[in-house]
Design a protein around this motif. Structure first.
Motif, PDB file in Angstrom:
ATOM      1  N   GLY A  34       1.839   4.065  -3.028  1.00 17.01           N
ATOM      2  CA  GLY A  34       1.702   5.502  -2.820  1.00 17.01           C
ATOM      3  C   GLY A  34       2.997   6.244  -3.097  1.00 17.01           C
ATOM      4  O   GLY A  34       3.002   7.307  -3.732  1.00 17.01           O
TER       5      GLY A  34
ATOM      6  N   VAL B 252       0.834  -1.205   0.000  1.00 15.72           N
ATOM      7  CA  VAL B 252       0.000   0.000   0.000  1.00 15.72           C
ATOM      8  C   VAL B 252       0.871   1.259   0.000  1.00 15.72           C
ATOM      9  O   VAL B 252       0.691   2.171  -0.816  1.00 15.72           O
ATOM     10  CB  VAL B 252      -0.947  -0.001   1.218  1.00 15.72           C
ATOM     11  CG1 VAL B 252      -1.678   1.338   1.326  1.00 15.72           C
ATOM     12  CG2 VAL B 252      -1.963  -1.127   1.109  1.00 15.72           C
TER      13      VAL B 252
ATOM     14  N   TYR C 217      -2.280   4.847   1.884  1.00 11.47           N
ATOM     15  CA  TYR C 217      -1.966   5.079   0.479  1.00 11.47           C
ATOM     16  C   TYR C 217      -1.855   6.576   0.194  1.00 11.47           C
ATOM     17  O   TYR C 217      -0.926   7.030  -0.489  1.00 11.47           O
ATOM     18  CB  TYR C 217      -3.027   4.455  -0.425  1.00 11.47           C
ATOM     19  CG  TYR C 217      -2.735   4.653  -1.899  1.00 11.47           C
ATOM     20  CD1 TYR C 217      -1.714   3.938  -2.521  1.00 11.47           C
ATOM     21  CD2 TYR C 217      -3.462   5.566  -2.656  1.00 11.47           C
ATOM     22  CE1 TYR C 217      -1.434   4.125  -3.867  1.00 11.47           C
ATOM     23  CE2 TYR C 217      -3.188   5.762  -4.001  1.00 11.47           C
ATOM     24  CZ  TYR C 217      -2.171   5.030  -4.608  1.00 11.47           C
ATOM     25  OH  TYR C 217      -1.897   5.226  -5.932  1.00 11.47           O
TER      26      TYR C 217
ATOM     27  N   SER D 228       7.132   3.450   1.352  1.00  4.07           N
ATOM     28  CA  SER D 228       6.848   4.579   0.460  1.00  4.07           C
ATOM     29  C   SER D 228       8.136   5.236  -0.035  1.00  4.07           C
ATOM     30  O   SER D 228       8.225   5.665  -1.192  1.00  4.07           O
ATOM     31  CB  SER D 228       5.957   5.605   1.154  1.00  4.07           C
ATOM     32  OG  SER D 228       6.557   6.117   2.324  1.00  4.07           O
TER      33      SER D 228
END
Length: 244
Positions: free
Chosen positions: A81, A77, A136, A178
């Motif tokens: 992102g 997730v 996200y 991320s």
């Protein structure tokens, strides 16, 4: 001397970031002040955060403060992102990115005053209509810019009634995911200034280990007032430097 400064910035920023998020409030503006181009400064933060955040997460994982079975889904997730945000950022010119960076920095600073939870909850992290889109969306923000990402995640986990020490581990895992996605985008587009990035990385690794050990004993309310003062000073410095 510049390399030493970047190393020390990495230690201080990542120590603070591990405790309460917002380490980018310190490292990103400071590297701009040292003269690093906007995209290169963001890319350096992504590369260094990828390694340092995983190191602090792994420390808590080894101490069984957090279960990988509970949180493994955070990785795809947040990675998605980060990739999305990094791609968007690579399409924006340096001139526009600087302006957007100041706006987002001020926005992230304002959000740091929201959320008054004490992180005393004992819930386990689960996939639901709040956690998935929340992670996200923050991952996109992290890939696009970054400063304040950790703080926003802390507030999300506070809302989900996750305990503080678990929130620290979850934030570091999400940051790793991320930032890994964003780092790939910045490396692929040739935005990385490797000598300074390596110095920041080494400092961040040191700061991550200091911060995660303090986090086991310290509550975030002791860190946030200092973080806010530093943030205001750096925002002012960025604006003044841009105007003159």
């Amino acid at each position: 001397m510049e390399y030493v400064m970047v190393f020390l910035i990495g230690i201080f920023a990542t120590t603070v970031g591990t405790l309460a998020g917002g380490g980018g409030f310190i490292s990103f503006p400071a590297m701009l002040i040292l003269g690093m181009p906007v995209h290169s400064a963001i890319g350096a933060n992504k590369v260094s955060n990828t390694i340092s955040s995983f190191s602090s997460f792994f420390h808590l994982y080894k101490k069984k403060e957090i279960s990988l079975k509970e949180c493994f889904w955070i990785i795809p997730v947040s990675l998605g992102g980060g990739l999305s945000g990094g791609y968007i950022a690579s399409k924006i010119s340096g001139e526009h990115m600087y302006i957007i960076a100041i706006i987002l920095l001020i926005f992230a600073f304002i959000t740091s005053f929201k959320g008054k939870g004490s992180f005393t909850g004992e819930n386990r992290l689960k996939m639901n209509k709040f956690s998935v889109p929340g992670l996200y969306g923050i991952g996109i923000y992290d890939g696009l810019f970054g400063p304040g990402q950790g703080t926003l995640m802390f507030y999300l986990f506070c809302y989900l009634k996750i305990s503080y020490i678990q929130a620290v581990g979850l934030v570091r895992l999400a940051t790793f995911s991320s930032c890994f996605g964003a780092a790939i985008s910045y490396i692929a587009t040739g935005k990385i200034m490797w000598p300074l990035t390596v110095c920041l990385l080494l400092g961040s690794l040191t700061g991550a280990q200091i911060g995660v050990r303090i986090a086991e004993k310290l509550k975030p309310r002791y860190v946030k007032p200092v973080l806010r003062v530093v943030t205001v000073a750096l925002i002012i410095q960025m604006v003044v430097d841009r105007l003159y």
